[in-house]
Design a protein around this motif. Structure first.
Motif, PDB file in Angstrom:
ATOM      1  N   THR A 123       0.834  -1.213   0.000  1.00 31.92           N
ATOM      2  CA  THR A 123       0.000   0.000   0.000  1.00 31.92           C
ATOM      3  C   THR A 123       0.860   1.251   0.000  1.00 31.92           C
ATOM      4  O   THR A 123       0.588   2.217  -0.724  1.00 31.92           O
ATOM      5  N   LEU A 124       1.918   1.217   0.786  1.00 31.91           N
ATOM      6  CA  LEU A 124       2.766   2.406   0.900  1.00 31.91           C
ATOM      7  C   LEU A 124       3.441   2.719  -0.434  1.00 31.91           C
ATOM      8  O   LEU A 124       3.503   3.880  -0.853  1.00 31.91           O
ATOM      9  N   LEU A 125       3.942   1.707  -1.138  1.00 32.47           N
ATOM     10  CA  LEU A 125       4.632   1.938  -2.402  1.00 32.47           C
ATOM     11  C   LEU A 125       3.662   2.331  -3.513  1.00 32.47           C
ATOM     12  O   LEU A 125       3.970   3.217  -4.323  1.00 32.47           O
ATOM     13  N   ASN A 126       2.503   1.707  -3.550  1.00 36.12           N
ATOM     14  CA  ASN A 126       1.597   1.917  -4.680  1.00 36.12           C
ATOM     15  C   ASN A 126       0.727   3.155  -4.511  1.00 36.12           C
ATOM     16  O   ASN A 126       0.619   3.978  -5.419  1.00 36.12           O
ATOM     17  N   GLU A 127       0.110   3.290  -3.344  1.00 41.36           N
ATOM     18  CA  GLU A 127      -0.811   4.412  -3.122  1.00 41.36           C
ATOM     19  C   GLU A 127      -0.170   5.606  -2.417  1.00 41.36           C
ATOM     20  O   GLU A 127      -0.806   6.644  -2.267  1.00 41.36           O
ATOM     21  N   ARG A 128       1.079   5.454  -1.960  1.00 41.49           N
ATOM     22  CA  ARG A 128       1.738   6.503  -1.156  1.00 41.49           C
ATOM     23  C   ARG A 128       0.909   6.824   0.094  1.00 41.49           C
ATOM     24  O   ARG A 128       0.804   7.972   0.501  1.00 41.49           O
ATOM     25  N   GLU A 129       0.361   5.802   0.680  1.00 48.14           N
ATOM     26  CA  GLU A 129      -0.428   5.951   1.907  1.00 48.14           C
ATOM     27  C   GLU A 129      -0.029   4.869   2.897  1.00 48.14           C
ATOM     28  O   GLU A 129       0.436   3.787   2.508  1.00 48.14           O
ATOM     29  N   PHE A 130      -0.231   5.194   4.190  1.00 51.96           N
ATOM     30  CA  PHE A 130       0.133   4.253   5.244  1.00 51.96           C
ATOM     31  C   PHE A 130      -1.013   4.161   6.253  1.00 51.96           C
ATOM     32  O   PHE A 130      -1.522   5.185   6.722  1.00 51.96           O
ATOM     33  N   ASP A 131      -1.415   2.935   6.548  1.00 52.26           N
ATOM     34  CA  ASP A 131      -2.482   2.703   7.538  1.00 52.26           C
ATOM     35  C   ASP A 131      -1.890   2.791   8.936  1.00 52.26           C
ATOM     36  O   ASP A 131      -1.102   1.930   9.345  1.00 52.26           O
TER      37      ASP A 131
END
Length: 460
Positions: A123-131
């Motif tokens: 998620t971090l690499l693809n969407e540039r977001e972190f849960d």
């Protein structure tokens, strides 16, 4: 970003990095386009140094680096749990100083991480977001540089492997550069911070508006057919990423207000690092670029070689032909050599030359003129071919040197093929000129009947 800044950044990244010119260009291009790069190679091949240099190109960028193992835990990458948040029944991490707050990151042995880490990284690499806890936060990530000794075979890792749009094989320096490797300074020079992370969005917006010209589209269609023939599976998403990388190259080379900016076929040099699924496939795709864009293909001179050899053989036959079939000339020549003796002076040697010349077969003026015309026809074709390869070599050299992104080793490979083509045709031209001179120097007898010789037979 302007062309001068681009040149300076590439020079900084490449300084004292032996045989890494393609890798540094892929790293910088990936960062400008917001893509992640995977370096594939054995330990000790400067993978971490390449990532650290990329970080230093960006002014004020935060950097994160970690070696992953199967025992790595999420806290090492994403930060420890917040004790204060736990008191309020919130499961949140303190991410400051860790991967979620980094702009450039280097993850060594990236495929050795466990599934918990890999799932979060997806998620971090693809969407540039972190849960983080119950919320999802946007991260300032520019690019992640991953490193691995080998491409993973595990099917479960393929989705993560595909997150790296650019995949670059990195090998130890070869024998030709070994001495230079031993003489590198202990402290390698580091890049100057020349780029602002905030300016990347403007570059990418400008790039997205650039058209792909018909010539580039045709070459991409050809590349797709090549991949299919070689059984290289390329997803639609990867083709789209390749197109975006071509556009970013074009935008980075030109002024922000250049309305005539367009993608160049030379931008396709990056294609092998996007399409190759395995390092072993990169050379084949690289050769496709060198031949298709750089026109670095050995010139076809088979007919010309055969024609030259045929005329050389015919000249040899006519030069050595005796004056008569009864060996009278040969006998006179043997007698002259016997008279002259092994220690003969100028007079004796002159006698041998005079008799030898008289022993040679004579030809009519028409014979010499016909042979000269036959050779000249082939020589004209050789001259025209030489002029064509010289023009192509100069055009390719000019275009290759004008393209800021093209790796110098690729440019040198293109120039080497064109130099060989020019040298080959120049040598054939010289041989044909020698043949023409040889026919012109054959002895002439004006009293002979004017009979035109048969054409020299040239093998198809």
């Amino acid at each position: 970003m302007d062309i001068r800044t681009l040149h300076d950044c590439l020079a900084d990244l490449d300084r004292d990095m032996l045989q890494r010119d393609a890798a540094v260009r892929v790293l910088l291009l990936g960062a400008l386009a917001g893509e992640h790069v995977l370096l594939i190679g054995p330990p000790g091949t400067a993978k971490s140094e390449l990532a650290r240099r990329l970080h230093r190109v960006f002014a004020g960028a935060r950097y994160f680096e970690r070696l992953l193992t199967r025992f790595s835990v999420p806290e090492e990458l994403f930060g420890p749990l917040s004790l204060r948040a736990l008191e309020d029944d919130r499961y949140e991490r303190l991410t400051d100083g860790f991967l979620p707050t980094a702009q450039v990151a280097f993850l060594d042995e990236v495929f050795k991480a466990n599934s918990a880490i890999l799932n979060a990284l997806l998620t971090l690499l693809n969407e540039r977001e972190f849960d983080n806890g119950s919320g999802r936060v946007v991260v300032p990530l520019i690019s992640v540089v991953g490193a691995t000794n080998e491409v993973p075979d595990d099917e479960a890792l393929q989705a993560f492997y595909d997150r790296f749009a650019l995949r670059v094989p990195v090998e130890p320096v070869d024998d030709a550069h070994f001495a230079a490797l031993l003489q590198l300074p202990a402290e390698l020079p580091q890049p100057c911070p020349r780029l602002e992370a905030q300016a990347l969005e403007g570059l990418r917006t400008r790039a997205a508006a650039l058209p792909l010209p018909q010539s580039v589209l045709e070459q991409l269609v050809e590349a797709r057919a090549l991949c299919a023939a070689q059984q290289i599976t390329v997803s639609d998403r990867r083709w789209r990423k390749l197109a975006a990388l071509l556009q970013v190259q074009a935008a980075s080379r030109l002024a922000a207000d250049d309305a005539d900016a367009t993608v160049s076929p030379w931008d396709l040099w990056v294609l092998p690092y996007v399409l190759a699924a395995r390092p072993a496939q990169v050379p084949m795709l690289r050769d496709w670029f060198l031949a298709g864009v750089g026109q670095a293909v050995p010139v076809d001179v088979l007919w010309l070689v055969r024609a030259t050899e045929a005329f050389e053989k015919q000249l040899e036959i006519e030069t050595s032909a005796p004056a008569s079939s009864d060996d009278e000339g040969a006998g006179k020549l043997a007698l002259a050599r016997a008279i002259a003796g092994p220690g003969a002076h100028n007079v004796g040697q002159g006698l041998v030359r005079m008799v030898a010349d008289q022993a040679r077969k004579r030809y009519s003026g028409l014979h010499l003129a016909a042979r000269g015309a036959q050779v000249q026809e082939v020589l004209d074709r050789a001259v025209a071919a030489l002029q064509a390869v010289q023009a192509t070599a100069e055009a390719m050299r000019t275009q290759a040197h004008a393209h800021a992104w093209l790796p110098p080793t690729w440019r040198d490979a293109i120039e080497a093929v064109h130099r060989d083509n020019v040298r080959t045709l120049a040598q054939l031209r010289a041989r044909l000129q020698g043949v023409a001179e040889g026919f012109a120097e054959l002895p002439v007898d004006p009293a002979l009947a004017a009979v035109e010789p048969a054409a020299v037979q040239i093998l198809a």
